[in-house]
Structures are given as C-alpha cells and as structure tokens.
Design an enzyme around this catalytic site. Structure first.
Site, PDB file in Angstrom:
ATOM      1  N   LYS A 114       0.964  -1.435  -0.014  1.00 27.42           N
ATOM      2  CA  LYS A 114      -0.002   0.034   0.173  1.00 27.42           C
ATOM      3  C   LYS A 114       0.886   1.308  -0.101  1.00 27.42           C
ATOM      4  O   LYS A 114       0.702   2.303  -0.340  1.00 27.42           O
ATOM      5  CB  LYS A 114      -0.835  -0.039   0.944  1.00 27.42           C
ATOM      6  CG  LYS A 114      -1.983  -0.736   1.142  1.00 27.42           C
ATOM      7  CD  LYS A 114      -3.375  -0.537   1.224  1.00 27.42           C
ATOM      8  CE  LYS A 114      -4.056  -1.164   0.648  1.00 27.42           C
ATOM      9  NZ  LYS A 114      -5.135  -2.060   0.621  1.00 27.42           N
ATOM     10  N   LYS A 200      -3.421 -10.595  -6.658  1.00 25.36           N
ATOM     11  CA  LYS A 200      -4.732 -10.888  -5.379  1.00 25.36           C
ATOM     12  C   LYS A 200      -6.137  -9.763  -6.741  1.00 25.36           C
ATOM     13  O   LYS A 200      -5.447  -9.218  -6.614  1.00 25.36           O
ATOM     14  CB  LYS A 200      -4.402 -10.974  -4.518  1.00 25.36           C
ATOM     15  CG  LYS A 200      -5.855 -10.349  -3.601  1.00 25.36           C
ATOM     16  CD  LYS A 200      -5.442  -9.649  -1.960  1.00 25.36           C
ATOM     17  CE  LYS A 200      -5.515  -8.836  -1.693  1.00 25.36           C
ATOM     18  NZ  LYS A 200      -6.355  -8.230  -0.629  1.00 25.36           N
ATOM     19  N   LYS A 203     -11.046  -4.701  -4.528  1.00 25.31           N
ATOM     20  CA  LYS A 203     -12.093  -4.055  -4.553  1.00 25.31           C
ATOM     21  C   LYS A 203     -11.246  -2.566  -5.193  1.00 25.31           C
ATOM     22  O   LYS A 203     -12.137  -2.453  -4.870  1.00 25.31           O
ATOM     23  CB  LYS A 203     -12.732  -4.223  -3.556  1.00 25.31           C
ATOM     24  CG  LYS A 203     -12.280  -3.900  -1.649  1.00 25.31           C
ATOM     25  CD  LYS A 203     -13.262  -4.062  -0.698  1.00 25.31           C
ATOM     26  CE  LYS A 203     -13.991  -4.462   0.231  1.00 25.31           C
ATOM     27  NZ  LYS A 203     -11.876  -3.912   1.224  1.00 25.31           N
TER      28      LYS A 203
HETATM   29  P1  ATP Z   1      -8.362  -3.239  -0.547  1.00 25.64           P
HETATM   30  O1  ATP Z   1      -8.766  -3.751  -2.194  1.00 25.64           O
HETATM   31  O2  ATP Z   1      -9.247  -1.917  -0.387  1.00 25.64           O
HETATM   32  O3  ATP Z   1      -7.229  -3.773  -0.354  1.00 25.64           O
HETATM   33  P2  ATP Z   1      -9.345  -5.629  -0.043  1.00 25.64           P
HETATM   34  O4  ATP Z   1     -10.325  -6.145  -1.370  1.00 25.64           O
HETATM   35  O5  ATP Z   1      -7.999  -7.329  -0.285  1.00 25.64           O
HETATM   36  O6  ATP Z   1      -9.186  -4.152  -0.386  1.00 25.64           O
HETATM   37  P3  ATP Z   1      -9.795  -6.338   2.494  1.00 25.64           P
HETATM   38  O7  ATP Z   1     -10.571  -5.276   3.303  1.00 25.64           O
HETATM   39  O8  ATP Z   1      -8.831  -6.132   2.570  1.00 25.64           O
HETATM   40  O9  ATP Z   1     -10.177  -6.424   1.012  1.00 25.64           O
HETATM   41  O10 ATP Z   1     -10.346  -7.591   2.776  1.00 25.64           O
HETATM   42  C1  ATP Z   1     -11.412  -8.374   3.234  1.00 25.64           C
HETATM   43  C2  ATP Z   1     -11.240 -10.019   3.345  1.00 25.64           C
HETATM   44  O11 ATP Z   1     -11.523 -10.566   2.029  1.00 25.64           O
HETATM   45  C3  ATP Z   1     -10.364 -10.377   4.350  1.00 25.64           C
HETATM   46  O12 ATP Z   1     -10.565 -11.833   4.825  1.00 25.64           O
HETATM   47  C4  ATP Z   1      -9.147 -10.955   2.979  1.00 25.64           C
HETATM   48  O13 ATP Z   1      -8.518 -11.788   3.238  1.00 25.64           O
HETATM   49  C5  ATP Z   1     -10.319 -11.577   1.717  1.00 25.64           C
HETATM   50  N1  ATP Z   1     -10.184 -11.596   0.214  1.00 25.64           N
HETATM   51  C6  ATP Z   1      -9.498 -10.249   0.258  1.00 25.64           C
HETATM   52  N2  ATP Z   1      -9.045  -9.886  -1.311  1.00 25.64           N
HETATM   53  C7  ATP Z   1      -9.313 -11.775  -1.206  1.00 25.64           C
HETATM   54  C8  ATP Z   1      -8.796 -12.505  -2.764  1.00 25.64           C
HETATM   55  N3  ATP Z   1      -8.670 -11.543  -3.730  1.00 25.64           N
HETATM   56  N4  ATP Z   1      -8.899 -13.188  -2.498  1.00 25.64           N
HETATM   57  C9  ATP Z   1      -9.515 -14.383  -1.493  1.00 25.64           C
HETATM   58  N5  ATP Z   1      -9.913 -13.418  -0.457  1.00 25.64           N
HETATM   59  C10 ATP Z   1      -9.368 -12.038  -0.711  1.00 25.64           C
END
Ligand code: ATP
Ligand code: LTN
Length: 336
Positions: A114, A200, A203
């Site tokens: 980040k 990965k 969002k």
């Molecule tokens: P951001 O992009 O804002 O960092 P993010 O999509 O990575 O967000 P988080 O809010 O960080 O999502 O994660 C919420 C939950 O979803 C966590 O348990 C994280 O491990 C899971 N998660 C996020 N992205 C993935 C993915 N691509 N595959 C599986 N699990 C995920």
C-alpha cells in the site's frame, strides 16, 4: 461469557465487494453462527488509512451491510457492526501500539504494497494498521479469525502481540488475551485478478475488468470472464506457475460449485478455453443470483440497516469494554 468459541472478522469499506472478498471471507463466515459467537465488522477506521470520499464511504457502509445480510448473515445470530461505533477498538489499539515494534510493522507485506501504491500518503495509520486489527481481534477473545490468505501475516503479528502482552501481564490461568488462530479456506483463499492473475483480486483496484463485483449484473460477469487472461496452450490444468489465469478460473469454479479441482480438470480435459470459461461464468452468476435478489430490498430499508448497526454496536461493546477494562487494570490504570 458462555463456552462457545468466538470468531471475528471484518472487511474495509474501501471499494465494492468482490468475489475474492466473498470466497475468501464472507462465504466462510456463514456456517459459523451454528457453533460460534460471531462478530463481523465494517472496518471504517481501517478504510481511512487510504483517502476516502466521506459521502461515498457512508453509502458504501450501508451497501456492505445490506450485502452481508443478503449473503446470508442473519443479524439475529451474528453481531454485525461498524468498527468506529465501538470506542474500545481505537483505545486498545493505542495500548497495543506500545507493545509492537517498529521493525515488526516494517515487515508487513500489506504495508509495503500500500505504501508503494500511495506514495504521497504513507501515513502513520497505514503503518499501524495491523495493530488496530490486533485490537479488533483481541477485544472479543476471538479463538478463530476467518480471512483470506493475504491476512495470514497480520494474524501472526496479532498472535505475537497477544503472547507478548500475556507474558508480561498475565498469569498461567489468568491470561489477558486469547491467542487467536487464522481460519483460511482450502479453496478460494486467494482469488487473483482476471486481467493480471499474478496479483490478488482487490476491491480498490482501478481496473474495473480485473475484478468481479458481487453486484455486477450477469452479462457483465460473463463478459469479464470471457475476456479474462488465459495462458498459452489450450489445456485446462491447475498449475499456478505455468498457468496462473486458468488456475485462477479453476479455483473460482471449485469454490463456487464445491467441486474439487482434480474433478474439474478431468471434466474439462480436452475442452476449449471458451467452453470452460462459459462454465465458470455460469457458476459465478448462479452463486451470486440469490445474493443479488435479496440485496435491493435490504438496501432500500435504511432505517432497518441503521437499527441493525445500533444493536450490533451495543452487543459488541459489552464484550469489548470488558476486555479493555481487564487490560487497563493489568497496566495499572486507575479504574474509570
Ligand atoms: P483493498 O483493495 O481495499 O485492500 P481487499 O479487496 O483486499 O481490499 P480487504 O478488506 O483487505 O479486501 O479484505 C477483506 C477480506 O477479504 C479479508 O479476509 C481478505 O483476506 C479477503 N480477501 C480480499 N481479497 C481476496 C482475494 N482476492 N481472494 C480471497 N480473499 C480475499
Ligand atoms: N485487515 C483486514 C480487515 C480487518 C480484519 C480485522 C480482518 C480489520 N480488522 C479483524 C479480520 C479480523 C483485511 O482484510 N484487510
């Protein structure tokens, strides 16, 4: 406290919920209320480690809550709340900051990623993010934390902080914190981007076509999956190093249908990528159909959603405040 174990998890309202969030986290939360006390948060304090537009953030929190419920989290059996509504999170976070080392936080992969992405805003909150997450978990005596694979490192740090604090202030039968375990699903713990299957799905990704969102209409889902990057050769085979795109689609299909990856490889042996992708699209559309059908009505009932959050915060605070009190006592603070 009763004797059911406790689980706690949270998602940042920092973008639209993706299929990665669903398969890595939310889907695995659903069955737990039968056996555990369940606390699920919208982590708004975490979300502001990256700049958010206030009006968008507020609407997103309502959207997330409606989606949590639409996915099947019944507010009667699950405590659903917003992190900023329970003051103990920020308060315990401060305490734990004093028991976390600069070096430990510097090693966190999420911080490195980040801060590379937001070079103009590497704020102290971004650096201390995992400490607040440790506070979230430890406040509820959570024994298990259902998250995707990317959160493993934060969980290990949480365990280290808890053990360190217990070693200083606890006694054999009177530990201050429960040391939590991660609960990571065997399939779907790391869904990758459709356009870049080596990173990965996330969002807060800028590229719309890289992620599948829970509220994407069926034709959008189908189009995105059809255009997903696949690999050289035409074989449907799980091999992350050589075939990251196909392997990701296989994981999505396995996680949405419950079939095993070897069974799917066998089923699609000799098929073209086109037929395989059509099956993946259909499975995702079917998986999201009931969620999307329930969502709209829930989303329109703003008062109902707010009532869920008020009730959730009240129930959460009971547990959280008791832990904070225990911590303050251990530290030698004068009782309030
Ligand atoms: P951001 O992009 O804002 O960092 P993010 O999509 O990575 O967000 P988080 O809010 O960080 O999502 O994660 C919420 C939950 O979803 C966590 O348990 C994280 O491990 C899971 N998660 C996020 N992205 C993935 C993915 N691509 N595959 C599986 N699990 C995920
Ligand atoms: N850091 C997590 C979100 C999060 C969380 C938590 C997850 C904040 N507090 C407590 C589990 C338990 C993430 O997914 N980025």
């Amino acid at each position: 406290m009763n004797n059911r174990p406790t689980v706690l998890s949270g998602i940042q309202p920092s973008g639209r919920l993706t299929l990665g969030n669903y398969l890595g986290a939310i889907k695995n939360w659903l069955p737990l209320s039968a056996t555990h006390d369940c606390y699920y948060m919208l982590v708004d304090l975490h979300a502001i480690t990256v700049r958010q537009d206030p009006a968008v953030l507020r609407e997103r929190c309502y959207e997330f809550l409606a989606l949590y419920i639409a996915c099947g989290l019944d507010p009667k059996n699950n405590v659903l709340f917003v992190q900023s509504h329970v003051a103990a999170h920020a308060r315990l976070s401060w305490v734990l900051n004093c028991y976390t080392q600069f070096g430990e936080l510097s090693r966190m992969t999420q911080f490195k990623d980040k801060s590379a992405k937001h070079v103009d805003n590497i704020n102290a909150g971004l650096f201390g993010y995992p400490v607040l997450m440790a506070a979230d978990i430890l406040l509820y005596d959570a024994t298990h934390v259902p998250v995707g694979d990317d959160q493993k490192q934060h969980l290990e740090l949480t365990r280290d902080i808890a053990q360190r604090f217990n070693n200083i202030y606890g006694a054999p039968k009177h530990e201050i914190f429960v040391v939590p375990e991660p609960m990571i699903p065997p399939v779907g713990a790391r869904i990758m981007g459709l356009q870049d299957p080596t990173a990965k799905m996330s969002k807060s990704d800028d590229a719309e076509t890289n992620a599948l969102y829970l509220l994407d209409p069926p034709d959008t889902i189908t189009r995105k999956i059809k255009r997903a990057v696949t690999d050289v050769g035409a074989e449907v085979r799980f091999d992350i190093a050589e075939k990251p795109g196909v392997s990701n689609l296989l994981s999505i299909l396995a996680a949405t249908t419950g079939e095993s990856i070897p069974a799917l490889e066998e089923r699609f042996a000799g098929s073209q990528y086109g037929a395989f992708k059509a099956a993946v699209a259909e499975a995702v559309v079917e998986c999201l159909k009931p969620v999307q059908a329930r969502y709209q009505e829930l989303r329109e009932d703003r008062d109902g959603l707010l009532a869920v959050l008020r009730d959730g915060a009240e129930r959460a605070a009971v547990r959280a405040d008791a832990t904070l009190k225990r911590v303050h006592e251990a530290l030698g603070f004068i009782p309030e």
